[in-house]
Design an enzyme around this catalytic site. Structure first.
Site, short mmCIF file in Angstrom:
data_model
loop_
_atom_site.label_atom_id
_atom_site.label_comp_id
_atom_site.label_asym_id
_atom_site.label_seq_id
_atom_site.Cartn_x
_atom_site.Cartn_y
_atom_site.Cartn_z
N SER A 10 0.84 -1.19 0.00
CA SER A 10 0.00 0.00 0.00
C SER A 10 0.88 1.24 0.00
O SER A 10 1.60 1.50 0.97
CB SER A 10 -0.90 0.03 1.23
OG SER A 10 -1.52 1.29 1.37
N HIS A 35 -0.95 -1.15 -4.52
CA HIS A 35 -2.26 -0.94 -3.90
C HIS A 35 -2.50 0.54 -3.65
O HIS A 35 -1.70 1.20 -2.96
CB HIS A 35 -2.36 -1.71 -2.59
CG HIS A 35 -3.73 -1.75 -2.01
ND1 HIS A 35 -4.72 -2.60 -2.47
CD2 HIS A 35 -4.29 -1.03 -1.01
CE1 HIS A 35 -5.82 -2.42 -1.77
NE2 HIS A 35 -5.59 -1.45 -0.89
N HIS A 68 -8.37 0.62 -4.51
CA HIS A 68 -9.35 0.32 -3.47
C HIS A 68 -10.10 1.60 -3.14
O HIS A 68 -9.57 2.50 -2.49
CB HIS A 68 -8.61 -0.23 -2.24
CG HIS A 68 -9.48 -0.46 -1.06
ND1 HIS A 68 -8.95 -0.61 0.22
CD2 HIS A 68 -10.81 -0.59 -0.92
CE1 HIS A 68 -9.93 -0.81 1.08
NE2 HIS A 68 -11.08 -0.78 0.41
N MET A 70 -12.41 3.63 -1.20
CA MET A 70 -13.13 3.83 0.06
C MET A 70 -13.86 5.15 -0.04
O MET A 70 -13.49 6.16 0.57
CB MET A 70 -12.13 3.81 1.24
CG MET A 70 -11.55 2.44 1.50
SD MET A 70 -10.16 2.45 2.66
CE MET A 70 -8.80 2.69 1.50
N MET A 139 -11.58 -6.57 4.72
CA MET A 139 -10.90 -5.60 5.57
C MET A 139 -10.67 -6.23 6.95
O MET A 139 -11.63 -6.63 7.61
CB MET A 139 -11.72 -4.32 5.70
CG MET A 139 -11.84 -3.50 4.43
SD MET A 139 -10.23 -2.94 3.80
CE MET A 139 -9.61 -1.97 5.19
N GLY A 144 -9.72 3.50 6.70
CA GLY A 144 -9.55 4.93 6.92
C GLY A 144 -8.24 5.34 7.56
O GLY A 144 -7.84 6.49 7.47
N PHE A 145 -7.57 4.37 8.19
CA PHE A 145 -6.32 4.69 8.87
C PHE A 145 -5.33 3.54 8.70
O PHE A 145 -5.72 2.37 8.70
CB PHE A 145 -6.54 4.90 10.38
CG PHE A 145 -7.52 5.99 10.71
CD1 PHE A 145 -7.10 7.30 10.83
CD2 PHE A 145 -8.86 5.69 10.90
CE1 PHE A 145 -8.00 8.31 11.13
CE2 PHE A 145 -9.77 6.69 11.20
CZ PHE A 145 -9.34 8.01 11.31
N GLY A 146 -4.05 3.88 8.59
CA GLY A 146 -3.01 2.86 8.54
C GLY A 146 -2.53 2.50 9.92
O GLY A 146 -2.83 3.18 10.90
N GLY A 147 -1.79 1.40 10.02
CA GLY A 147 -1.14 1.04 11.27
C GLY A 147 -2.03 0.44 12.34
O GLY A 147 -1.65 0.41 13.51
N GLY A 178 -5.09 -4.86 6.08
CA GLY A 178 -5.13 -4.30 7.42
C GLY A 178 -4.36 -5.13 8.43
O GLY A 178 -4.69 -6.29 8.67
N GLY A 179 -3.31 -4.54 9.00
CA GLY A 179 -2.56 -5.23 10.04
C GLY A 179 -1.79 -6.44 9.57
O GLY A 179 -1.50 -7.35 10.37
N GLY A 199 1.19 -2.29 4.35
CA GLY A 199 1.72 -0.93 4.29
C GLY A 199 2.91 -0.75 5.20
O GLY A 199 4.06 -0.82 4.78
#
Length: 218
Positions: A10, A35, A68, A70, A139, A144-147, A178-179, A199
């Protein structure tokens, strides 16, 4: 579906001041997809980038561009991303009451169509869309948020979707976003995923090439 585990870094986690350079090097690192996390500040709180960024980056890489979306009303975004060079365009089931029509629109441009599900959305929400998709994006964090930390219940959803796909004899990839790290990558693949979005685990690694190999299971 390919038997090989595909890795989709990402670029939301990349250095934005060197984005073209970052994308150019992804093939060298062993990535399969680029991505693109597209956020509109409505469907999710943050705003990232749109089709112009996709178009600007397209000459930088021959890798698959995995967009992607969103965004709310994703049907309004399809043509611009198709013309900007996206190869896969994924919409959220929660964002589009006419998902079937939008998926057909994506395919009408000769692109692969994906449908994404938020963590709280049941796998049953896409049962009647499977004939019109090339990829399901699960998902494993709230978008909406990374990390963020991987949500373990996502594994049961991946398993259920893989079972649905195999029972119907369909050729559909399952992507997880995600994660994703070395530990959760193995869990996701064991559950039935074959495309992994990562990411921070890639862009914070000392060796991007090595971490991509590890995520793939090599």
């Amino acid at each position: 579906m390919t038997d090989k585990v595909l890795i989709a870094p990402s670029i939301l986690s990349a250095d934005f001041t060197e984005l073209g350079h970052e994308v150019r090097r992804l093939k060298e690192y062993g990535a399969d997809y680029v991505h693109l996390d597209v956020m509109d500040g409505n469907f999710v709180p943050n705003i990232t980038f749109g089709a112009p960024m996709c178009k600007a980056l397209r000459p930088c890489s021959e890798l698959v561009f995995d967009a992607h979306l969103m965004v709310t009303e994703p049907s309004k975004w399809i043509e611009s991303f198709a013309k900007a060079g996206a190869d896969i365009i994924t919409i959220h089931r929660e964002a589009d009451v006419h998902s079937h029509r939008t998926l057909q629109l994506i395919r009408s441009f000769g692109k692969k169509a994906g449908i994404a599900l938020n963590p709280a959305t049941s796998h049953n929400a896409i049962e009647y869309l499977l004939d019109d998709v090339d990829m399901v994006l699960v998902m494993s964090v709230n978008p909406g948020f990374g990390g963020q930390k991987f949500i373990e219940s996502s594994l049961r959803k991946i398993e259920a979707i893989r079972e649905m796909i195999e029972k119907r004899g369909l050729d559909i990839d399952i992507e997880v976003d995600g994660g994703i790290n070395e530990t959760t990558a193995k869990l996701a693949v064991s559950a039935g995923a074959n495309v992994l979005v990562a990411g921070n685990s890639i862009y914070k690694a000392r060796s991007k090439k090595l971490i991509i190999e590890k995520l793939r299971g090599n």
